[in-house]
Design an enzyme around this catalytic site. Sequence first.
Site, PDB file in Angstrom:
ATOM      1  N   GLU A 222       0.834  -1.202   0.000  1.00 37.01           N
ATOM      2  CA  GLU A 222       0.000   0.000   0.000  1.00 37.01           C
ATOM      3  C   GLU A 222       0.870   1.253   0.000  1.00 37.01           C
ATOM      4  O   GLU A 222       1.973   1.254   0.552  1.00 37.01           O
ATOM      5  CB  GLU A 222      -0.904   0.000   1.239  1.00 37.01           C
ATOM      6  CG  GLU A 222      -1.964  -1.080   1.183  1.00 37.01           C
ATOM      7  CD  GLU A 222      -2.793  -1.201   2.463  1.00 37.01           C
ATOM      8  OE1 GLU A 222      -3.969  -1.542   2.354  1.00 37.01           O
ATOM      9  OE2 GLU A 222      -2.255  -0.951   3.556  1.00 37.01           O
TER      10      GLU A 222
ATOM     11  N   CYS B 132       3.432   8.567   0.836  1.00 40.00           N
ATOM     12  CA  CYS B 132       4.070   7.654   1.792  1.00 40.00           C
ATOM     13  C   CYS B 132       4.180   6.294   1.101  1.00 40.00           C
ATOM     14  O   CYS B 132       3.170   5.721   0.701  1.00 40.00           O
ATOM     15  CB  CYS B 132       3.186   7.576   3.037  1.00 40.00           C
ATOM     16  SG  CYS B 132       3.758   6.379   4.234  1.00 40.00           S
TER      17      CYS B 132
ATOM     18  N   CYS C 251       6.659  -6.915   6.946  1.00 41.08           N
ATOM     19  CA  CYS C 251       7.804  -6.425   7.709  1.00 41.08           C
ATOM     20  C   CYS C 251       8.138  -7.465   8.779  1.00 41.08           C
ATOM     21  O   CYS C 251       7.244  -8.128   9.300  1.00 41.08           O
ATOM     22  CB  CYS C 251       7.442  -5.098   8.383  1.00 41.08           C
ATOM     23  SG  CYS C 251       8.824  -4.358   9.273  1.00 41.08           S
TER      24      CYS C 251
ATOM     25  N   CYS D 285       1.779  -1.937  15.344  1.00 37.43           N
ATOM     26  CA  CYS D 285       1.683  -1.791  13.884  1.00 37.43           C
ATOM     27  C   CYS D 285       1.053  -3.016  13.241  1.00 37.43           C
ATOM     28  O   CYS D 285       1.457  -4.147  13.517  1.00 37.43           O
ATOM     29  CB  CYS D 285       3.092  -1.551  13.339  1.00 37.43           C
ATOM     30  SG  CYS D 285       3.184  -1.589  11.552  1.00 37.43           S
TER      31      CYS D 285
ATOM     32  N   SER E 298      12.418   6.558   6.987  1.00 37.93           N
ATOM     33  CA  SER E 298      12.153   6.311   8.404  1.00 37.93           C
ATOM     34  C   SER E 298      12.562   4.889   8.785  1.00 37.93           C
ATOM     35  O   SER E 298      12.218   3.936   8.100  1.00 37.93           O
ATOM     36  CB  SER E 298      10.655   6.505   8.648  1.00 37.93           C
ATOM     37  OG  SER E 298      10.335   6.143   9.950  1.00 37.93           O
TER      38      SER E 298
ATOM     39  N   SER F 137      12.485   6.014  14.372  1.00 36.35           N
ATOM     40  CA  SER F 137      11.298   5.742  15.205  1.00 36.35           C
ATOM     41  C   SER F 137      11.784   5.468  16.619  1.00 36.35           C
ATOM     42  O   SER F 137      12.356   4.421  16.890  1.00 36.35           O
ATOM     43  CB  SER F 137      10.561   4.498  14.693  1.00 36.35           C
ATOM     44  OG  SER F 137      10.117   4.736  13.401  1.00 36.35           O
ATOM     45  N   LEU F 138      11.546   6.418  17.511  1.00 29.31           N
ATOM     46  CA  LEU F 138      12.145   6.345  18.843  1.00 29.31           C
ATOM     47  C   LEU F 138      11.141   5.795  19.889  1.00 29.31           C
ATOM     48  O   LEU F 138      11.389   4.777  20.505  1.00 29.31           O
ATOM     49  CB  LEU F 138      12.630   7.750  19.228  1.00 29.31           C
ATOM     50  CG  LEU F 138      13.405   7.899  20.516  1.00 29.31           C
ATOM     51  CD1 LEU F 138      14.660   7.051  20.494  1.00 29.31           C
ATOM     52  CD2 LEU F 138      13.776   9.368  20.744  1.00 29.31           C
ATOM     53  N   HIS F 139      10.078   6.508  20.109  1.00 26.99           N
ATOM     54  CA  HIS F 139       8.943   6.118  20.977  1.00 26.99           C
ATOM     55  C   HIS F 139       9.225   6.099  22.480  1.00 26.99           C
ATOM     56  O   HIS F 139       8.285   6.106  23.273  1.00 26.99           O
ATOM     57  CB  HIS F 139       8.340   4.775  20.561  1.00 26.99           C
ATOM     58  CG  HIS F 139       8.128   4.652  19.080  1.00 26.99           C
ATOM     59  ND1 HIS F 139       7.564   5.660  18.331  1.00 26.99           N
ATOM     60  CD2 HIS F 139       8.434   3.661  18.195  1.00 26.99           C
ATOM     61  CE1 HIS F 139       7.522   5.283  17.066  1.00 26.99           C
ATOM     62  NE2 HIS F 139       8.045   4.090  16.959  1.00 26.99           N
TER      63      HIS F 139
ATOM     64  N   HIS G  42      -2.744   4.954  17.105  1.00 26.25           N
ATOM     65  CA  HIS G  42      -4.035   4.559  16.528  1.00 26.25           C
ATOM     66  C   HIS G  42      -4.339   3.140  16.972  1.00 26.25           C
ATOM     67  O   HIS G  42      -3.573   2.233  16.648  1.00 26.25           O
ATOM     68  CB  HIS G  42      -3.981   4.595  14.999  1.00 26.25           C
ATOM     69  CG  HIS G  42      -3.681   5.948  14.471  1.00 26.25           C
ATOM     70  ND1 HIS G  42      -2.535   6.243  13.777  1.00 26.25           N
ATOM     71  CD2 HIS G  42      -4.378   7.099  14.583  1.00 26.25           C
ATOM     72  CE1 HIS G  42      -2.547   7.526  13.470  1.00 26.25           C
ATOM     73  NE2 HIS G  42      -3.645   8.059  13.941  1.00 26.25           N
TER      74      HIS G  42
ATOM     75  N   CYS H 220      -0.687   6.146  10.291  1.00 22.82           N
ATOM     76  CA  CYS H 220       0.531   5.478  10.719  1.00 22.82           C
ATOM     77  C   CYS H 220       0.249   4.212  11.528  1.00 22.82           C
ATOM     78  O   CYS H 220      -0.543   4.223  12.458  1.00 22.82           O
ATOM     79  CB  CYS H 220       1.314   6.456  11.571  1.00 22.82           C
ATOM     80  SG  CYS H 220       2.927   5.859  11.912  1.00 22.82           S
TER      81      CYS H 220
HETATM   82 FE1  SF4 Z   1       7.767  -2.660  10.397  1.00 16.47          FE
HETATM   83 FE2  SF4 Z   1       7.557  -0.018  10.601  1.00 16.47          FE
HETATM   84 FE3  SF4 Z   1       5.505  -1.574  11.299  1.00 16.47          FE
HETATM   85 FE4  SF4 Z   1       7.699  -1.567  12.815  1.00 16.47          FE
HETATM   86  S1  SF4 Z   1       6.310   0.174  12.455  1.00 16.47           S
HETATM   87  S2  SF4 Z   1       6.569  -3.372  12.123  1.00 16.47           S
HETATM   88  S3  SF4 Z   1       9.308  -1.277  11.266  1.00 16.47           S
HETATM   89  S4  SF4 Z   1       6.359  -1.355   9.236  1.00 16.47           S
END
Ligand code: SF4
Length: 350
Positions: free
Chosen positions: A105, A118, A125, A132, A202, A224-226, A300, A343
């Site tokens: 996508e 994007c 992944c 995610c 990213s 991507s820190l978080h 989300h 996201c």
């Molecule tokens: Fe993969 Fe990015 Fe999802 Fe993490 S946030 S699982 S790195 S797609």
Amino acid sequence: MQHVNHNLIRMSETRPENIYGWDLQQLESLVTGYGWPSYTARQIALWLYKRHADDFSQMTNLSKKIRSELASSHIISVQDPVEMQLSADGTKKYLFPVENKGYIESVFIPEDKRKTLCISSQAGCRMGCRFCMTGRMGLKGNLSTGEILNQVRSIPERDLITNLVFMGMGEPFDNLEAVLQSLEILTAEWGFSLSPRRITVSTIGVVPAIGAFLNRSRCNLAISLHTPFEEERREMVPMSKAHPLADIMAAIRSYPIEKQRRISFEYIVFKDVNHSQHHVKALARLLDKIRCHINLLSFHPIPGSSYRSPDQKTIEAFRDALDNKGIMTTIRKSRGEDIQAACGLLSCLK
Ligand code: SF4
């Protein structure tokens, strides 16, 4: 003794090779191999990446002989999206099939003059981030350079795009060579001619790849820190075990300061998890003397996750606390939530 089927071998040898995604150097080798004038490589690149030809017959400044020789041994493999979903906020989510890897996508996000696309770098992944949907798919396969570029080339809004972000499906640094080659073609004057300042890649922080990316590309980097805490981060991003925060920061700091570009840190805010004063102080220590910016995003909700979304006031208070520590911080607006384009929501479990 094994029986060899020569017909099958001959068929696979003559299968036309896809040329879409080749860089200038690869096109030059092709042209030299055929004994054609060397400027032909550049002409082909311009047809592929500027004029978006999808058939060699369209390359009218090449001789008929070259066009027919190209067509007999090569193809231009491009693919229109097979589905588009439109959000109430104008965001569009496109679905592309990719050979042997299912679907990917891409999300087009119009916002006044800024039109951001994007894009995905992998089908699925393997990083398994707990917040995610893509992470739940596992990895179906790496995208080729051509499949990455095709997402930019084949949407109807192609000529409107002002910014590109590699924040779709996949971990770009888990597919580093194809991503770097796509960045070269996207920014080359014989390619898409996009400014590297308008492209952001990213990553969760795959350490050996950070140095390679900073040395070999001029595009922006987003980590991507978080959370500033190692243990907490391992809960959120299981693969970060292999890439500790200290190593990520060392890789960024080792890059010569005079060449440093501003790095952004993506920070998803989870209710009652990662927005305390404790986090603010630790972030200030972690990011000390790095030219950076934090982008805050609200989580989300996804099915089966124990994480919850914070309210807007909580995010604003966290932003103000970081600002007070001298860390430039912005709250990123959520887009396309109603079509699962925001996201962390992308997934093609088809
Ligand atoms: Fe993969 Fe990015 Fe999802 Fe993490 S946030 S699982 S790195 S797609």
